[in-house]
Design a protein around this motif. Structure first.
Motif, short mmCIF file in Angstrom:
data_model
loop_
_atom_site.label_atom_id
_atom_site.label_comp_id
_atom_site.label_asym_id
_atom_site.label_seq_id
_atom_site.Cartn_x
_atom_site.Cartn_y
_atom_site.Cartn_z
N VAL A 152 0.86 -1.19 0.00
CA VAL A 152 0.00 0.00 0.00
C VAL A 152 0.89 1.23 0.00
O VAL A 152 1.89 1.28 0.72
N GLU A 153 0.55 2.21 -0.83
CA GLU A 153 1.24 3.51 -0.84
C GLU A 153 0.39 4.53 -0.09
O GLU A 153 -0.79 4.71 -0.40
N GLY B 263 -9.45 6.18 0.33
CA GLY B 263 -8.86 4.91 -0.10
C GLY B 263 -9.39 3.73 0.69
O GLY B 263 -8.64 2.84 1.08
N GLN C 111 -0.05 8.25 0.18
CA GLN C 111 0.29 9.45 -0.58
C GLN C 111 -0.28 10.67 0.15
O GLN C 111 -1.49 10.74 0.40
N SER D 136 -3.30 4.02 -1.64
CA SER D 136 -3.41 3.33 -2.92
C SER D 136 -2.88 1.90 -2.81
O SER D 136 -1.88 1.66 -2.11
N PRO D 137 -3.56 0.92 -3.46
CA PRO D 137 -4.71 1.03 -4.35
C PRO D 137 -5.99 1.37 -3.60
O PRO D 137 -6.24 0.84 -2.52
N ALA D 138 -6.80 2.23 -4.21
CA ALA D 138 -7.98 2.76 -3.53
C ALA D 138 -9.08 1.74 -3.33
O ALA D 138 -9.95 1.94 -2.49
N ASP D 139 -9.07 0.65 -4.12
CA ASP D 139 -10.15 -0.33 -4.00
C ASP D 139 -9.82 -1.46 -3.02
O ASP D 139 -10.60 -2.39 -2.85
N ASN E 191 -4.15 9.81 0.53
CA ASN E 191 -4.73 8.76 -0.31
C ASN E 191 -3.97 7.46 -0.09
O ASN E 191 -2.73 7.44 -0.09
#
Length: 502
Positions: free
Chosen positions: A18-19, A35, A21, A69-72, A67
């Motif tokens: 997971v990033e 996210g 941001q 990411s990935p948001a899903d 945020n």
């Protein structure tokens, strides 16, 4: 400018990258996290704000957008606090963003800036090693993360000491691996008076990893026999110890960074719910069957468990995994366990004693035993009647043979299975299936005829037929026999539950 910090989300025993941001922009000051965060992640705004204030840094009067990411991918847990705080520090220039790109960060923040422990650090460390990055984690879990091998671990007690290390003013000491779990001696088979048949069945169960059900009156020694099982099982191999420790880590039960050496022995109360036993819940976590992975799950008073909960064990006992389905994700936990259960023959427990049995016998026994479904009973390899112990038995001296001698025979049988299945997947005879089972457990001609006749007379299902083969193979291994013979098949059949007649 967008500051990026790497972290992980836990999906079962998988750590997914997971990033985090972080962006600062002009506008009415506010702090937004997007996210798919859960409640714990959404509340991290207040913990991060207070922790930064505690070390003398105030959030800038800007729009702060975080945020993930990935948001899903759903984000659950408080371990996102530290990467969010580090992202904010990088965005305001207090920390070098390029330096942070070489680390994965996990940890929960206190309002005073301390970095608290969070579940799953061992998984995060293994993930960081796979990404060729270091790990930033709480100081209390540095010894746990160190088990991941050649991974640089920054284990900080608070934000101030972590910032001092990142700036190069004061360096953090590299954590050492936690000590291996101590091997604590449990009950010994010398404590069991009589019950020779049950002790023999327990030895077979330990040697082959078979499921076992003991039925008998109260006080016959069923629970004592079950508690002796860990003492005759072989210790975990290094790879098995890592598997068991990963489950303990994600469940938050890896204390002091101690890696597991003993096979788990879990004994949940019969009031346990489906999520507690199988896994799940609002925040999905492993259940008792996963916490007992590569060990023993002991269910005392088996019919007192809810029937739906017991039937939830059927698929994990067959496949060795638990799949928890949710609308937005599917999580899988390992569940290769050895089920050992105990039960009374009826509610009063004295079915075979006319002086003590209740007035509803034998109907009460049929009603009581009907709480356990036939398909679950079919998955149990060894069914043992444990007779009551008389006063004369209790006055006898302790048996000459204890757990140590039995453990040696079990270890030899397990060594034979390790050589046999090397490279094929199964660890024990109980896991062998398909063509591999036919190859290693096909009896000789007398044994084959006996098994065919008994399968028809006892109305064995296909599953029951194969389980008899597995038990017979284990009995042969204990006896040092290369081929499964008639005597091995006969003993295996003696432990098999006979299907009821219509």
């Amino acid at each position: 400018m967008v500051a990026i910090v790497s972290t992980v989300a836990y999906l079962g025993l998988e750590a997914r990258a997971v990033e985090v941001q972080v962006q600062l922009s002009t506008g009415i000051p506010r702090f937004v996290i997007v996210g798919l965060p859960d409640k714990a992640v959404a509340e991290s705004r207040e913990r991060v704000r207070a922790a930064l204030t505690a070390i003398g840094l105030a959030l800038p009067p800007k729009v702060i957008t975080v945020n993930m990411s990935p948001a899903d991918l759903p984000k659950e847990g408080s371990h996102f606090d530290l990467p969010i705080a580090l992202g904010l520090l990088a965005a305001v220039g207090a920390v070098d963003a390029e330096m942070l790109s070489h680390y994965v960060a996990v940890g929960e923040l206190s309002l005073d800036g301390r970095i608290n422990a969070s579940p799953g650090v061992l998984l995060a460390a293994l993930h960081a090693g796979g990404e060729e990055k270091g790990l930033i984690c709480p100081a209390a879990q540095g010894s746990e993360a160190a088990w991941a091998g050649q991974v640089e671990v920054l284990a900080a007690a608070d934000l101030l000491s972590l910032l001092a290390h990142l700036k190069g003013t004061t360096l953090l000491a590299a954590p050492r691996q936690g000590e291996a779990e101590a091997m604590v001696a449990g009950p010994d088979l010398r404590q069991v008076k009589g019950q020779e048949v049950a002790k023999r069945a327990l030895e077979i169960a330990a040697a082959g990893g078979h499921n076992m059900l003991m039925s008998g009156p109260p006080g016959a020694g069923k629970s004592l026999l079950a508690s002796c099982l860990p003492g005759i099982l072989p210790p975990l191999s290094p790879s098995e110890a890592l598997e068991v420790s990963m489950v303990a880590s994600v469940a938050g039960e890896m204390e002091g960074g101690q890696i597991k050496r003993r096979r788990p022995f879990r004994s949940p109360h019969h009031s346990a719910s489906m999520p507690a036993l199988v896994g799940g819940g609002l925040k999905v976590r492993p259940g008792e069957i996963s916490l007992a992975h590569l060990g023993v799950l002991f269910l005392d008073e088996l019919p007192e468990f809810q029937r739906a909960v017991l039937d939830g064990l059927r698929q994990p006992l067959e496949t060795g995994t638990v799949s928890v389905a949710r609308a937005n994700s599917h999580l899988t936990f390992p569940a290769r366990v050895q089920l050992v259960a105990a039960m009374n023959p009826c509610r009063c427990g004295h079915l075979g004693d006319p002086a003590l049995a209740c007035a509803r016998a034998p109907r009460c026994a049929a009603d009581y035993q009907a709480r356990i479904s036939g398909p679950l009973l079919d998955r149990i390899d060894l069914h043992v009647e444990v007779a009551g112990v008389s006063a004369a038995d209790l006055s006898l001296p302790p048996p000459a043979e204890g757990s140590e001698a039995v453990a040696e025979r079990v270890a030899r049988a397990r060594a034979v299975q390790t050589r046999r299945f090397n490279g094929h997947g199964p660890r024990t005879n109980a896991e062998a299936d398909g063509e591999l089972l036919d190859e290693v457990a096909t009896p000789d001609e007398p044994g084959r005829r006996l098994l065919a006749d008994a399968a028809a007379a006892m109305r064995l299902s296909a599953r029951g037929y194969h389980r008899v083969l597995r038990v017979a193979r284990t009995i042969a291994d204990l006896g040092g026999a290369e081929t499964v013979g008639r005597i091995h098949v006969a003993e295996a059949l003696s432990y098999r539950r006979v299907a009821p007649r219509n």
